[in-house]
Design an enzyme around this catalytic site. Structure first.
Site, PDB file in Angstrom:
ATOM      1  N   LYS A   1       1.074  -1.202   0.038  1.00 18.76           N
ATOM      2  CA  LYS A   1      -0.010  -0.002  -0.089  1.00 18.76           C
ATOM      3  C   LYS A   1       0.949   1.397  -0.239  1.00 18.76           C
ATOM      4  CE  LYS A   1      -1.856  -1.393   3.860  1.00 18.76           C
ATOM      5  NZ  LYS A   1      -1.504  -2.541   4.165  1.00 18.76           N
TER       6      LYS A   1
ATOM      7  N   ARG B   1      -9.652   0.110   8.630  1.00 16.24           N
ATOM      8  CA  ARG B   1      -9.233  -0.928   9.167  1.00 16.24           C
ATOM      9  C   ARG B   1     -10.132  -1.883   9.882  1.00 16.24           C
ATOM     10  NH1 ARG B   1      -3.337   0.078   8.713  1.00 16.24           N
ATOM     11  NH2 ARG B   1      -2.184  -1.835   9.305  1.00 16.24           N
TER      12      ARG B   1
ATOM     13  N   ARG C   1      12.253  -6.436   5.295  1.00 14.63           N
ATOM     14  CA  ARG C   1      12.254  -5.157   5.560  1.00 14.63           C
ATOM     15  C   ARG C   1      12.700  -4.741   6.990  1.00 14.63           C
ATOM     16  NH1 ARG C   1       6.759  -1.489   5.287  1.00 14.63           N
ATOM     17  NH2 ARG C   1       6.368  -2.651   7.116  1.00 14.63           N
TER      18      ARG C   1
ATOM     19  N   ARG D   1      11.578  -0.506  12.121  1.00  9.87           N
ATOM     20  CA  ARG D   1      10.228  -0.388  12.726  1.00  9.87           C
ATOM     21  C   ARG D   1      10.153  -1.515  13.690  1.00  9.87           C
ATOM     22  NH1 ARG D   1       5.443   0.395   8.292  1.00  9.87           N
ATOM     23  NH2 ARG D   1       4.407  -1.057   9.777  1.00  9.87           N
TER      24      ARG D   1
ATOM     25  N   ARG E   1      -0.172  -9.055  13.467  1.00  7.07           N
ATOM     26  CA  ARG E   1      -0.555  -8.104  12.744  1.00  7.07           C
ATOM     27  C   ARG E   1      -1.525  -8.769  11.537  1.00  7.07           C
ATOM     28  NH1 ARG E   1       4.734  -5.093  10.709  1.00  7.07           N
ATOM     29  NH2 ARG E   1       3.464  -3.975   9.323  1.00  7.07           N
TER      30      ARG E   1
END
Ligand code: AP5
Length: 191
Positions: free
Chosen positions: A14, A89, A128, A134, A145
């Protein structure tokens, strides 16, 4: 005005595709994940509260993110349109967004859902995580998640399907290939 929701599970692309869409179509991106990370970084009361949920891979409460989006819409009255990235969401967020946009007479034009297999999502997010810094890009939190996505976010696709605004596109392949198919959808709907 042209309003687009970019929808999909964590790691579906996204954010990557939003960057391309902004450049080509001059829309304003509203990413609740980016806004929340900014609040966390600045150690605001909202950020301190949100971090507890984000670090565990859980969704931040609806009233917090709905309030954030409402302020951002008010801050950008003269734009060509918005890309909603990572919002809504939950079905409650989707209903709240419809109400906010109805009030401004500018409904959602299209919801593009990126379809990516769970193995590919995990591979992307773990790799990532090796560079992003993060706090939610580690294997345990990634699993949470994705669980949270199935439990609370995937019903949002049904919500938009029932309104005939949902378009599903393959989210695997090169970034350029996926962007071409997204552009094809936008081009037939934007003025
Ligand atoms: P958020 O920041 O929204 O994260 P997310 O949706 O979990 O996932 P990402 O943004 O990390 O993935 P993405 O789909 O944007 O993929 P990307 O382009 O980055 O949310 C974080 C947290 O904030 C949530 O867990 C929650 O706590 C909270 N939150 C946020 N919004 C909320 C809301 N509305 N309500 C409640 N809580 C909320 O790509 C991922 C990786 O894949 C990158 O490394 C990229 O380079 C790579 N990649 C992209 N495309 C491709 C491709 N085609 N091929 C190979 N690799 C690719």
């Amino acid at each position: 005005m042209f309003n687009l929701v970019l929808f999909g599970p964590p790691g579906s692309g996204k954010g990557t595709q939003s960057a391309n869409i902004i450049d080509k179509y001059n829309l304003v991106q509203l990413s609740t994940g980016d806004i929340l990370r900014g609040e966390v970084k600045n150690e605001t009361p909202l950020g301190i509260e949100a971090k507890k949920f984000m670090d565990q891979g859980q969704l931040v409460p609806d009233e917090v993110v709905i309030g954030m989006i409402s302020s951002k819409l008010d801050e950008n009255p003269e734009v060509k349109g918005f890309i909603f990235d990572g919002f809504p969401r939950t079905v409650a967020q989707a209903e709240a967004l419809d109400n906010l946009l109805e009030f401004k007479n500018n409904p959602i034009n299209v919801v593009i859902s990126l379809l990516v297999s769970e193995d590919e999502l995990k591979t992307r997010l773990i790799s990532r995580g090796e560079v992003s810094g993060r706090s939610d890009d580690n294997e345990e939190v990634i699993v949470n998640r994705i669980k949270e996505y199935h439990a609370k976010t995937s019903p949002v696709a049904d919500y938009y399907r029932s309104k005939n605004t949902l378009i599903e596109l393959p989210g695997e392949g090169s970034v350029d290939e996926i962007f071409d198919s997204i552009s094809g959808v936008i081009d037939t709907r934007i003025n």
